[in-house]
Design a protein around this motif. Structure first.
Motif, mmCIF file in Angstrom:
data_model
loop_
_atom_site.group_PDB
_atom_site.id
_atom_site.type_symbol
_atom_site.label_atom_id
_atom_site.label_comp_id
_atom_site.label_asym_id
_atom_site.label_seq_id
_atom_site.Cartn_x
_atom_site.Cartn_y
_atom_site.Cartn_z
ATOM 1 N N GLY A 196 1.003 -1.135 0.126
ATOM 2 C CA GLY A 196 0.011 -0.121 0.091
ATOM 3 C C GLY A 196 0.671 1.030 0.334
ATOM 4 O O GLY A 196 0.544 2.101 0.313
ATOM 5 N N GLY A 197 2.011 1.330 -0.051
ATOM 6 C CA GLY A 197 3.140 2.541 -0.142
ATOM 7 C C GLY A 197 3.442 2.582 -1.836
ATOM 8 O O GLY A 197 3.150 2.101 -2.162
ATOM 9 N N ASP A 198 4.056 3.924 -1.597
ATOM 10 C CA ASP A 198 3.910 4.387 -3.359
ATOM 11 C C ASP A 198 5.559 4.064 -3.649
ATOM 12 O O ASP A 198 6.183 3.778 -2.675
ATOM 13 C CB ASP A 198 3.930 5.788 -2.904
ATOM 14 N N PRO A 199 5.321 3.911 -5.043
ATOM 15 C CA PRO A 199 6.100 3.309 -5.962
ATOM 16 C C PRO A 199 7.075 4.174 -5.286
ATOM 17 O O PRO A 199 7.103 5.488 -5.359
ATOM 18 C CB PRO A 199 5.608 3.330 -7.157
ATOM 19 N N GLY A 200 8.317 3.934 -5.384
ATOM 20 C CA GLY A 200 9.702 4.688 -5.650
ATOM 21 C C GLY A 200 9.997 5.092 -3.910
ATOM 22 O O GLY A 200 10.937 5.488 -4.044
ATOM 23 N N GLU A 201 9.459 4.747 -2.979
ATOM 24 C CA GLU A 201 9.679 4.840 -1.739
ATOM 25 C C GLU A 201 10.094 3.220 -1.087
ATOM 26 O O GLU A 201 9.116 2.802 -1.075
ATOM 27 C CB GLU A 201 8.871 5.667 -0.768
ATOM 28 N N ILE B 145 10.423 0.478 1.978
ATOM 29 C CA ILE B 145 9.640 0.430 3.183
ATOM 30 C C ILE B 145 10.379 1.157 4.650
ATOM 31 O O ILE B 145 9.508 1.298 5.221
ATOM 32 C CB ILE B 145 9.519 -1.258 3.555
ATOM 33 N N SER B 146 11.507 1.111 4.661
ATOM 34 C CA SER B 146 12.970 1.721 5.770
ATOM 35 C C SER B 146 11.566 3.139 5.245
ATOM 36 O O SER B 146 11.552 3.554 7.022
ATOM 37 C CB SER B 146 13.988 1.217 5.492
ATOM 38 N N SER B 147 12.540 3.956 4.709
ATOM 39 C CA SER B 147 11.398 5.876 4.372
ATOM 40 C C SER B 147 9.808 5.574 5.060
ATOM 41 O O SER B 147 9.980 5.821 6.076
ATOM 42 C CB SER B 147 11.910 5.669 3.401
ATOM 43 N N ARG B 148 9.351 4.589 4.888
ATOM 44 C CA ARG B 148 7.833 4.895 4.939
ATOM 45 C C ARG B 148 7.258 4.179 5.939
ATOM 46 O O ARG B 148 6.986 5.051 7.551
ATOM 47 C CB ARG B 148 6.969 3.200 4.218
ATOM 48 N N ALA B 149 8.584 3.423 7.032
ATOM 49 C CA ALA B 149 8.269 2.459 8.283
ATOM 50 C C ALA B 149 8.994 3.875 8.964
ATOM 51 O O ALA B 149 8.702 4.494 9.989
ATOM 52 C CB ALA B 149 9.149 1.822 8.062
#
Length: 74
Positions: free
Chosen positions: A21-26, A28-32
């Motif tokens: 469900g995150g944005d493409p190009g980001e 998992i670590s950045s989102r977390a």
């Protein structure tokens, strides 16, 4: 070959983020890391785990330019 492997690992990371469900190009670590800064439990748990491999991994991985979906206004 080393750069190819690194690029492939980043591709897998971004793909996994997109699948969840995150944005493409980001990554998992950045989102977390962003989720942890917002006090979200899943982000805190994942970042604690990733800290076992690199201290402050999520904080170091935050990419402010990624993760914001474009808003289309009529």
């Amino acid at each position: 070959m080393k750069q190819y492997l690194w690029n492939f690992l980043i591709l897998l990371d971004e793909f996994g983020n997109t699948l969840t469900g995150g944005d493409p190009g980001e990554t998992i670590s950045s989102r977390a890391g962003k989720a942890m800064n917002e006090g979200k439990t899943w982000g805190c748990v994942l970042c604690r785990f990733l800290n076992l491999f690199q201290k402050n991994h999520c904080q170091l991985s935050i990419d402010a330019a990624e993760g914001k979906r474009a808003v289309i206004k009529d």
